[in-house]
Design a protein around this motif. Structure first.
Motif, PDB file in Angstrom:
ATOM      1  N   THR A  74       0.696  -1.070  -0.055  1.00 27.29           N
ATOM      2  CA  THR A  74      -0.111  -0.157   0.057  1.00 27.29           C
ATOM      3  C   THR A  74       0.961   1.230   0.102  1.00 27.29           C
ATOM      4  N   ASP A  75       0.393   2.150  -0.650  1.00 22.99           N
ATOM      5  CA  ASP A  75       1.218   3.478  -0.518  1.00 22.99           C
ATOM      6  C   ASP A  75       1.016   3.963   0.952  1.00 22.99           C
ATOM      7  N   PRO A  76       2.164   4.666   1.519  1.00 24.22           N
ATOM      8  CA  PRO A  76       1.931   4.887   2.967  1.00 24.22           C
ATOM      9  C   PRO A  76       1.266   6.099   3.329  1.00 24.22           C
ATOM     10  N   ASN A  77       0.465   6.746   2.260  1.00 22.89           N
ATOM     11  CA  ASN A  77      -0.059   7.956   2.406  1.00 22.89           C
ATOM     12  C   ASN A  77      -1.850   7.789   2.189  1.00 22.89           C
ATOM     13  N   GLU A  78      -2.598   8.408   2.672  1.00 22.49           N
ATOM     14  CA  GLU A  78      -3.960   8.539   2.457  1.00 22.49           C
ATOM     15  C   GLU A  78      -3.971   9.872   1.687  1.00 22.49           C
ATOM     16  N   ARG A  79      -4.858   9.996   0.640  1.00 25.47           N
ATOM     17  CA  ARG A  79      -5.121  10.906  -0.139  1.00 25.47           C
ATOM     18  C   ARG A  79      -6.432  11.238  -0.316  1.00 25.47           C
ATOM     19  N   PRO A  80      -6.427  12.643  -0.381  1.00 29.17           N
ATOM     20  CA  PRO A  80      -7.958  13.270  -0.509  1.00 29.17           C
ATOM     21  C   PRO A  80      -8.536  12.902  -1.800  1.00 29.17           C
ATOM     22  N   PHE A  81      -9.983  12.421  -1.716  1.00 30.70           N
ATOM     23  CA  PHE A  81     -10.897  11.953  -2.562  1.00 30.70           C
ATOM     24  C   PHE A  81     -10.918  13.400  -3.382  1.00 30.70           C
ATOM     25  N   THR A  82     -10.833  13.400  -4.885  1.00 36.51           N
ATOM     26  CA  THR A  82     -10.976  14.575  -5.728  1.00 36.51           C
ATOM     27  C   THR A  82     -11.804  14.148  -6.822  1.00 36.51           C
ATOM     28  N   GLY A  83     -12.142  12.836  -7.148  1.00 40.28           N
ATOM     29  CA  GLY A  83     -12.969  12.631  -8.333  1.00 40.28           C
ATOM     30  C   GLY A  83     -12.547  10.821  -8.669  1.00 40.28           C
ATOM     31  N   TRP A  84     -13.465  10.404  -9.263  1.00 39.53           N
ATOM     32  CA  TRP A  84     -13.278   9.012  -9.533  1.00 39.53           C
ATOM     33  C   TRP A  84     -12.376   8.751 -10.532  1.00 39.53           C
ATOM     34  N   GLU A  85     -12.159   9.714 -11.345  1.00 42.62           N
ATOM     35  CA  GLU A  85     -11.033   9.467 -12.697  1.00 42.62           C
ATOM     36  C   GLU A  85      -9.737   9.634 -12.170  1.00 42.62           C
ATOM     37  N   ASP A  86      -9.688  10.239 -10.923  1.00 41.41           N
ATOM     38  CA  ASP A  86      -8.060  10.503 -10.385  1.00 41.41           C
ATOM     39  C   ASP A  86      -7.638   9.326  -9.668  1.00 41.41           C
TER      40      ASP A  86
ATOM     41  N   VAL B  75     -11.958  -0.751  -7.963  1.00 36.87           N
ATOM     42  CA  VAL B  75     -11.149  -1.665  -8.807  1.00 36.87           C
ATOM     43  C   VAL B  75     -11.211  -0.905 -10.370  1.00 36.87           C
ATOM     44  N   ARG B  76     -10.394  -0.730 -11.277  1.00 34.47           N
ATOM     45  CA  ARG B  76     -10.507  -0.209 -12.774  1.00 34.47           C
ATOM     46  C   ARG B  76      -9.751  -1.412 -13.472  1.00 34.47           C
ATOM     47  N   GLU B  77     -10.608  -2.107 -14.262  1.00 31.78           N
ATOM     48  CA  GLU B  77     -10.006  -2.926 -15.034  1.00 31.78           C
ATOM     49  C   GLU B  77     -10.529  -3.058 -16.707  1.00 31.78           C
ATOM     50  N   ALA B  78      -9.669  -3.240 -17.641  1.00 30.85           N
ATOM     51  CA  ALA B  78     -10.278  -3.131 -18.867  1.00 30.85           C
ATOM     52  C   ALA B  78     -11.132  -1.871 -19.026  1.00 30.85           C
ATOM     53  N   GLY B  79     -10.726  -0.759 -18.490  1.00 28.09           N
ATOM     54  CA  GLY B  79     -11.578   0.247 -18.702  1.00 28.09           C
ATOM     55  C   GLY B  79     -12.937   0.563 -18.085  1.00 28.09           C
ATOM     56  N   GLU B  80     -13.325  -0.446 -17.323  1.00 21.90           N
ATOM     57  CA  GLU B  80     -14.377  -0.476 -16.120  1.00 21.90           C
ATOM     58  C   GLU B  80     -14.023  -0.222 -14.862  1.00 21.90           C
ATOM     59  N   SER B  81     -14.709   0.759 -14.126  1.00 29.03           N
ATOM     60  CA  SER B  81     -14.562   0.805 -12.999  1.00 29.03           C
ATOM     61  C   SER B  81     -15.671   0.302 -11.977  1.00 29.03           C
ATOM     62  N   VAL B  82     -15.461  -0.264 -10.676  1.00 27.77           N
ATOM     63  CA  VAL B  82     -16.511  -0.710  -9.989  1.00 27.77           C
ATOM     64  C   VAL B  82     -15.901  -0.562  -8.508  1.00 27.77           C
ATOM     65  N   VAL B  83     -16.802  -0.597  -7.594  1.00 18.40           N
ATOM     66  CA  VAL B  83     -16.352  -0.343  -6.053  1.00 18.40           C
ATOM     67  C   VAL B  83     -16.995  -1.975  -5.681  1.00 18.40           C
ATOM     68  N   LEU B  84     -16.034  -2.684  -4.773  1.00 19.72           N
ATOM     69  CA  LEU B  84     -16.418  -3.810  -4.240  1.00 19.72           C
ATOM     70  C   LEU B  84     -16.685  -3.483  -2.751  1.00 19.72           C
ATOM     71  N   ASP B  85     -18.046  -3.834  -2.233  1.00 23.76           N
ATOM     72  CA  ASP B  85     -18.502  -3.232  -1.058  1.00 23.76           C
ATOM     73  C   ASP B  85     -19.087  -4.606  -0.381  1.00 23.76           C
ATOM     74  N   SER B  86     -18.401  -4.692   1.007  1.00 22.64           N
ATOM     75  CA  SER B  86     -18.729  -5.698   1.765  1.00 22.64           C
ATOM     76  C   SER B  86     -20.082  -5.787   2.461  1.00 22.64           C
ATOM     77  N   LYS B  87     -20.681  -4.811   2.393  1.00 25.95           N
ATOM     78  CA  LYS B  87     -21.939  -4.596   3.216  1.00 25.95           C
ATOM     79  C   LYS B  87     -22.987  -5.928   2.881  1.00 25.95           C
ATOM     80  N   ALA B  88     -23.540  -6.604   3.958  1.00 28.51           N
ATOM     81  CA  ALA B  88     -24.208  -7.793   3.668  1.00 28.51           C
ATOM     82  C   ALA B  88     -25.710  -7.335   3.339  1.00 28.51           C
TER      83      ALA B  88
END
Length: 136
Positions: free
Chosen positions: A61-73, A99-112
């Motif tokens: 992991t990167d050692p830093n947390e980065r502020p969210f500025t946009g999904w494309e970033d 996760v961004r794979e083959a040009g598609e972005s998704v969020v994997l959310d564990s909430k049951a």
């Protein structure tokens, strides 16, 4: 693939499991060996436990947390802090995996309780910050 959390505060363990390609129970066992337990509220108010578990699973992991500025970033793989809030002056959040794979972005959310744990409803999620995950 998303991994569903089995405890109310198990989102950090589930996120690690998803990134490592493990089941929740296997990741929970690895976490327990490190003294990390879902019942510990600091699992979702501190990054140290998740970083330690990912390191034990050979995930950088990167050692830093980065502020969210946009999904494309975002990089191709990241941990996101969503549902960020302060409770008695202590920050809490819900961990999800971007996760961004083959040009598609998704969020994997564990909430049951979600109907679909692979999320594309980006406008509904309000990330506060993110951590870059090293290459797979």
């Amino acid at each position: 693939m998303p991994v569903i959390q089995k405890e109310p505060s198990g989102c950090g363990i589930a996120a690690c499991a998803a990134l490592a390609g493990l089941t929740y129970d296997t990741a929970r066992s690895h976490a327990a060996e490190l003294g990390i337990h879902a019942g510990d509220r600091t699992l979702w108010s501190n990054t140290a436990h998740v970083r330690r578990l990912l390191r034990a699973l050979d995930i950088d992991t990167d050692p830093n947390e980065r502020p969210f500025t946009g999904w494309e970033d975002l990089p191709d793989r990241a941990l996101l802090a969503i549902k960020w809030r302060l409770i008695n002056g202590v920050p809490f959040w819900h961990w999800v995996v971007f996760v961004r794979e083959a040009g598609e972005s998704v969020v994997l959310d564990s909430k049951a309780a979600l109907k679909n744990n692979v999320r594309r409803d980006f406008a509904r999620m309000k990330p506060k910050w993110w951590i870059e995950i090293g290459p797979a």
